[in-house]
Each structure stands twice: as C-alpha cells, then as structure tokens.
Design an enzyme around this catalytic site. Structure first.
Site, PDB file in Angstrom:
ATOM      1  N   HIS A 259       0.842  -1.197   0.000  1.00  0.00           N
ATOM      2  CA  HIS A 259       0.000   0.000   0.000  1.00  0.00           C
ATOM      3  C   HIS A 259       0.873   1.242   0.000  1.00  0.00           C
ATOM      4  O   HIS A 259       1.962   1.234   0.575  1.00  0.00           O
ATOM      5  CB  HIS A 259      -0.915   0.004   1.237  1.00  0.00           C
ATOM      6  CG  HIS A 259      -2.090   0.895   1.060  1.00  0.00           C
ATOM      7  ND1 HIS A 259      -2.030   2.250   1.287  1.00  0.00           N
ATOM      8  CD2 HIS A 259      -3.337   0.628   0.621  1.00  0.00           C
ATOM      9  CE1 HIS A 259      -3.211   2.774   1.014  1.00  0.00           C
ATOM     10  NE2 HIS A 259      -4.027   1.824   0.608  1.00  0.00           N
ATOM     11  N   ASP A 315      -7.935  -5.216  -0.820  1.00  0.00           N
ATOM     12  CA  ASP A 315      -8.347  -6.070  -1.942  1.00  0.00           C
ATOM     13  C   ASP A 315      -8.004  -7.545  -1.754  1.00  0.00           C
ATOM     14  O   ASP A 315      -8.534  -8.385  -2.474  1.00  0.00           O
ATOM     15  CB  ASP A 315      -7.698  -5.564  -3.247  1.00  0.00           C
ATOM     16  CG  ASP A 315      -8.196  -4.180  -3.587  1.00  0.00           C
ATOM     17  OD1 ASP A 315      -9.414  -3.975  -3.553  1.00  0.00           O
ATOM     18  OD2 ASP A 315      -7.363  -3.292  -3.856  1.00  0.00           O
TER      19      ASP A 315
HETATM   20  N1  COA Z   1       4.118  -6.924  -5.031  1.00  0.00           N
HETATM   21  C1  COA Z   1       5.452  -6.893  -5.182  1.00  0.00           C
HETATM   22  N2  COA Z   1       6.219  -5.886  -4.766  1.00  0.00           N
HETATM   23  C2  COA Z   1       5.606  -4.854  -4.185  1.00  0.00           C
HETATM   24  C3  COA Z   1       4.237  -4.817  -3.995  1.00  0.00           C
HETATM   25  C4  COA Z   1       3.472  -5.910  -4.459  1.00  0.00           C
HETATM   26  N3  COA Z   1       2.164  -5.950  -4.302  1.00  0.00           N
HETATM   27  N4  COA Z   1       3.897  -3.676  -3.369  1.00  0.00           N
HETATM   28  C5  COA Z   1       5.023  -3.004  -3.178  1.00  0.00           C
HETATM   29  N5  COA Z   1       6.066  -3.713  -3.661  1.00  0.00           N
HETATM   30  C6  COA Z   1       7.468  -3.321  -3.635  1.00  0.00           C
HETATM   31  C7  COA Z   1       7.699  -2.037  -4.400  1.00  0.00           C
HETATM   32  O1  COA Z   1       7.917  -2.263  -5.763  1.00  0.00           O
HETATM   33  C8  COA Z   1       8.894  -1.482  -3.681  1.00  0.00           C
HETATM   34  O2  COA Z   1      10.042  -2.183  -4.138  1.00  0.00           O
HETATM   35  P1  COA Z   1      11.396  -1.389  -4.463  1.00  0.00           P
HETATM   36  O3  COA Z   1      11.769  -0.761  -3.152  1.00  0.00           O
HETATM   37  O4  COA Z   1      12.344  -2.444  -4.916  1.00  0.00           O
HETATM   38  O5  COA Z   1      11.051  -0.376  -5.499  1.00  0.00           O
HETATM   39  C9  COA Z   1       8.680  -1.923  -2.238  1.00  0.00           C
HETATM   40  O6  COA Z   1       7.808  -3.047  -2.300  1.00  0.00           O
HETATM   41  C10 COA Z   1       8.049  -0.866  -1.373  1.00  0.00           C
HETATM   42  O7  COA Z   1       6.894  -0.377  -2.028  1.00  0.00           O
HETATM   43  P2  COA Z   1       6.048   0.800  -1.411  1.00  0.00           P
HETATM   44  O8  COA Z   1       6.789   2.071  -1.574  1.00  0.00           O
HETATM   45  O9  COA Z   1       5.658   0.396  -0.042  1.00  0.00           O
HETATM   46  O10 COA Z   1       4.739   0.775  -2.289  1.00  0.00           O
HETATM   47  P3  COA Z   1       4.459   1.589  -3.611  1.00  0.00           P
HETATM   48  O11 COA Z   1       3.991   2.921  -3.210  1.00  0.00           O
HETATM   49  O12 COA Z   1       5.605   1.476  -4.551  1.00  0.00           O
HETATM   50  O13 COA Z   1       3.240   0.773  -4.251  1.00  0.00           O
HETATM   51  C11 COA Z   1       1.115  -0.115  -4.596  1.00  0.00           C
HETATM   52  C12 COA Z   1       1.958   0.793  -3.713  1.00  0.00           C
HETATM   53  C13 COA Z   1      -0.294  -0.177  -4.044  1.00  0.00           C
HETATM   54  C14 COA Z   1       1.081   0.442  -6.020  1.00  0.00           C
HETATM   55  C15 COA Z   1       1.775  -1.524  -4.591  1.00  0.00           C
HETATM   56  O14 COA Z   1       1.832  -1.994  -3.271  1.00  0.00           O
HETATM   57  C16 COA Z   1       1.072  -2.499  -5.490  1.00  0.00           C
HETATM   58  O15 COA Z   1       1.280  -2.506  -6.708  1.00  0.00           O
HETATM   59  N6  COA Z   1       0.236  -3.407  -4.899  1.00  0.00           N
HETATM   60  C17 COA Z   1      -0.494  -4.357  -5.716  1.00  0.00           C
HETATM   61  C18 COA Z   1      -1.726  -3.737  -6.306  1.00  0.00           C
HETATM   62  C19 COA Z   1      -2.782  -3.546  -5.284  1.00  0.00           C
HETATM   63  O16 COA Z   1      -3.071  -4.441  -4.483  1.00  0.00           O
HETATM   64  N7  COA Z   1      -3.371  -2.363  -5.307  1.00  0.00           N
HETATM   65  C20 COA Z   1      -4.427  -2.004  -4.392  1.00  0.00           C
HETATM   66  C21 COA Z   1      -3.929  -1.019  -3.404  1.00  0.00           C
HETATM   67  S1  COA Z   1      -5.186  -0.670  -2.203  1.00  0.00           S
END
Ligand code: COA
Length: 392
Positions: A259, A315
C-alpha cells in the site's frame, strides 16, 4: 526532483475533514470515527450520512436519508435501453463510468450549483450506482432487469437486484460490512481524480465518472479482480509458496499486497480476513486458506529478499468473499465503486464548498521537463517534404 515526492507522495495538496489514515499504526478514521466502531455498530446508510454531512444522524435523519436513497434506486428506462444495445463483452466498469456520466442527462436542475443540489446528486448517485451494476450484469447474461426493492437495506437491495432473489440476512450483513469498509479512503487515486475534476468546476457526474475510470486500474480498485484471478491460477493451497516466489523473483507484483500509505496491515484487511475465513468455512472452500498463505509467503519473501515486508490491503481478502458469494469476478471493482461513491461524493462537495484553507482554486502540479531542448529559441521546424526518416 526529490524521488520521494514523485507521484505526489508526501505532498500535501489540500485540507480535508473527511478521513484520516494512520499508515504506521493501521488506523482508518471516517469523520473522527474509527472504522472498527462503524463496522461493529453502523450500517452503510448511516456511514454514508456521516461521510456526506459530517455528523452521525439522529433516528429521524437516518430514516429520512434511507427513504431518500430507496426512492432514488430506479434507473431511467432509456439508460436500460442503451445498456441493452451495448456489446455483451463490455466491461462492467466501462459501462458504469458511461452510465454515471449519462445520469447528468436526467438531472432536471443541472444548472443548480448549490450545495443542496450537490447533496441531492450525491444521494442519487449512491442510490443508482448499485442498480446500474446489477442491471448490466443481468443484461449481459440475458436476464431481465430486476426492479429495486421498495424496502430493504442498500446491501440487501443490491444483492436482490443482482440475483432476482432476496439474500439471507447474513449475506446482506457481509455485503453491508464490505460497503462500510470501502466507503472512503482519503486522497487515493480515484478520490483525487474526483477532486481534481471538481476543481475545474465540472459537474459531479463528470467528477464521479472520472473517479470510476481511475478506480478501474489494477493498481487501485481493479486489484480485487486480479487477486481472484491469482487465487484461481494458484488453484491449490500447496502451490502457494512456489507461485508467490516465482512471481516475485521475476519482478511481478502480488495483487492485494502493499500500500502507498500503510506500513502495516490495512485495518480493513483484518476485518475482511475474518469474514473470508468464516465464509470459506461455511462454504467449505479453499479460498481463504490460499489467500492467507499468499499473505504469509509474500511477507516472508519480501523480508528475505528486500529487507522489508509488505502487508495485505483491502483487496486481498475481499476477492474471496465475493467469489464465495457467487458474484461474478469482474463485479469486484464495481462493488468497490458502489461503496466508494459515498466518499467520492463527500469529497466533491468538500472540494466545491468547504471553506477550509488552504485549498486550491484548481489543481495544477508541476512536472520536470526532461524532453528535447534546442536552446531558448526552440528547435528549428523542418518542413515535412525535407524531413528524413528518423531511425528510432
Ligand atoms: N508486489 C510486489 N512488490 C511490491 C508490492 C506488491 N504488491 N507492493 C510493493 N512492492 C514493492 C515495491 O515495488 C517497492 O520495491 P522497491 O523498493 O524495490 O522499489 C517496495 O515493495 C516498497 O513499495 P512501497 O513504496 O511500499 O509501495 P508503492 O507505493 O511502490 O506501491 C502499490 C503501492 C499499491 C502500487 C503496490 O503496493 C502495489 O502494486 N500493490 C499491488 C496492487 C494492489 O493491491 N493495489 C491495491 C492497493 S489498495
């Protein structure tokens, strides 16, 4: 540019009185009330009233609000006709987005820009969005469109219009809790889209249809469809760990995990996890077990390989709940919209009418230009006939 601010992360764009999120401690508050209290004591109707008007209603106010919602449930006949003319393969979120815009055609006071008119529009949209989603599902599956219930809760009515039979009290309660949990979440992508569109003084219908479009993407509301696809692909609890490791080591994402704001479990996921467990037990299916193993395997892999865990979001567990209730998978995101409309509409009203400062007259972020630069006079324009094909 400071990398932490890309995508507006950590940038304060406006003040709001609607919702606060404590991402470190996993707390979600609507208008000062903890989401856990609302789930335990409230209903979607009461929560929507709270979001819209800023206070919990008195019994009379809630009864009146419920009556206004019930009276507005029907959708215009020409809209149903238009839906019948659409290709059956049309995506439910695309149908919803265009129907929300179409509702403007039936607003007899579209030129009324008062707060009262916007509140009336909010009630209309909250009432009609479930009817649109249910009607489209029936039309695309060759069934007759079901008229709304004259009585019955918002949640019960949606399930009734979707299936043509009244749901059990337990099912309606599960749906009601899901609606409360999805109703509001501060400046997420779709809400920000609605506020940004509103800031141009576009109509509430334009703002909400834009928000529906933003919600449909798989990194936002669309994730709940992808979660169910993932669970089906995994197929068996024994396959989870290998599947998750394969996905993550090839750079893929696990939908329903992670998230932008929470650094711990999303409080909504905790509640949904308990609901998913109960419903999987009742239906004797494997979806909760697979989902829970996905959560654990993802956390473990991320800790081992990236040094920090990611946590379930709203989700992850909602997908198996809806699937276990026999709801078509691609309605997961429209169900999110059925609920989030209360938050979106409250934000549109706040954007248009709140006196809180600072609030922009018009959102206009700044981008850092990194494109072609030929000096202060610009690039020399070469006429088409003299241009050579560029090798990319
Ligand atoms: N699967 C794999 N890796 C993930 C991830 C996921 N679901 N969510 C975060 N990460 C990774 C990021 O790529 C990042 O890696 P990096 O440091 O190597 O770049 C690390 O974990 C930290 O990420 P963070 O900064 O906490 O999250 P974000 O702001 O980049 O992404 C989302 C937020 C929601 C876009 C992301 O968590 C995601 O794509 N989740 C899946 C989609 C989803 O469930 N969306 C609904 C949200 S309510």
């Amino acid at each position: 540019m400071d990398a932490r601010n890309i995508g507006l992360r950590n940038i304060e764009v406006a003040d709001t009185k609607i919702c606060s999120i404590d991402g470190e401690n996993g707390k979600l508050i609507y208008r000062g009330f903890d989401i856990l209290d609302l789930v335990n004591h409230s209903t979607f109707e009461e929560t929507s009233y709270l979001l819209l008007f800023g206070e919990l209603p008195s019994p009379e106010q809630l009864a009146d609000f419920g009556r206004r919602l019930r009276e507005a449930r029907g959708i215009p006949e020409p809209m149903i006709k238009n839906m019948k003319n659409r290709p059956k393969r049309a995506q439910p979120m695309d149908v919803l987005q265009s129907c929300v815009a179409e509702l403007a055609d039936y607003d007899l006071n579209i030129d009324d820009f008062s707060k009262e008119a916007h509140t009336r529009r909010a009630i209309t949209l909250i009432a009609k969005i479930p009817s649109i989603v249910a009607a489209w599902n029936r039309i695309r599956t060759g069934q007759h469109v079901v008229d709304p219930m004259e009585e019955g809760s918002h949640a019960a009515n949606f399930l009734y219009m979707l299936r043509g039979v009244e749901p059990s009290a337990e099912e309606a309660k599960v749906m009601d809790i899901c609606f409360i949990l999805h109703a509001e979440h501060s400046f997420n992508a779709s809400t920000f889209a609605a506020r940004e569109i509103s800031s141009t003084r576009a109509s509430m219908y334009a703002a909400i249809s834009g928000a529906v479009g933003a919600l449909s993407g798989e990194l936002h509301g669309g994730a709940n469809v992808q979660v169910m696809k993932m669970l089906l692909e995994i197929g068996d609890p024994a396959n989870v760990e290998k599947w998750v490791a394969g996905r993550l080591s090839s750079g893929g994402r696990i939908m329903g995990m992670g998230h932008a704001v929470y650094r711990t479990t999303d409080p909504r996921a905790d509640i949904l996890s308990r609901l998913s467990k109960a419903i999987s037990k009742e239906k004797n299916n494997k979806w909760f077990e697979i989902t829970e193993r996905v959560e654990k395997a993802t956390k473990k892999w991320m800790l081992e390989h990236k040094g920090q865990a990611i946590y379930p979001n709203v989700d992850l567990y909602s997908a198996s709940i809806y699937y276990s209730m026999g709801i078509p998978m691609d309605l997961n995101t429209p169900i999110f919209a059925i609920s989030r409309i209360s938050g979106w509409a409250s934000h549109v009203i706040e954007e248009k009418f709140a006196e809180a400062a600072p609030k922009p007259a018009l959102y206009r972020p700044k981008a850092v230009y990194i494109g072609r630069y030929c000096g202060p006079m610009g690039c020399e324009y070469v006429p088409l006939s003299e241009r050579k094909q560029q090798v990319a």
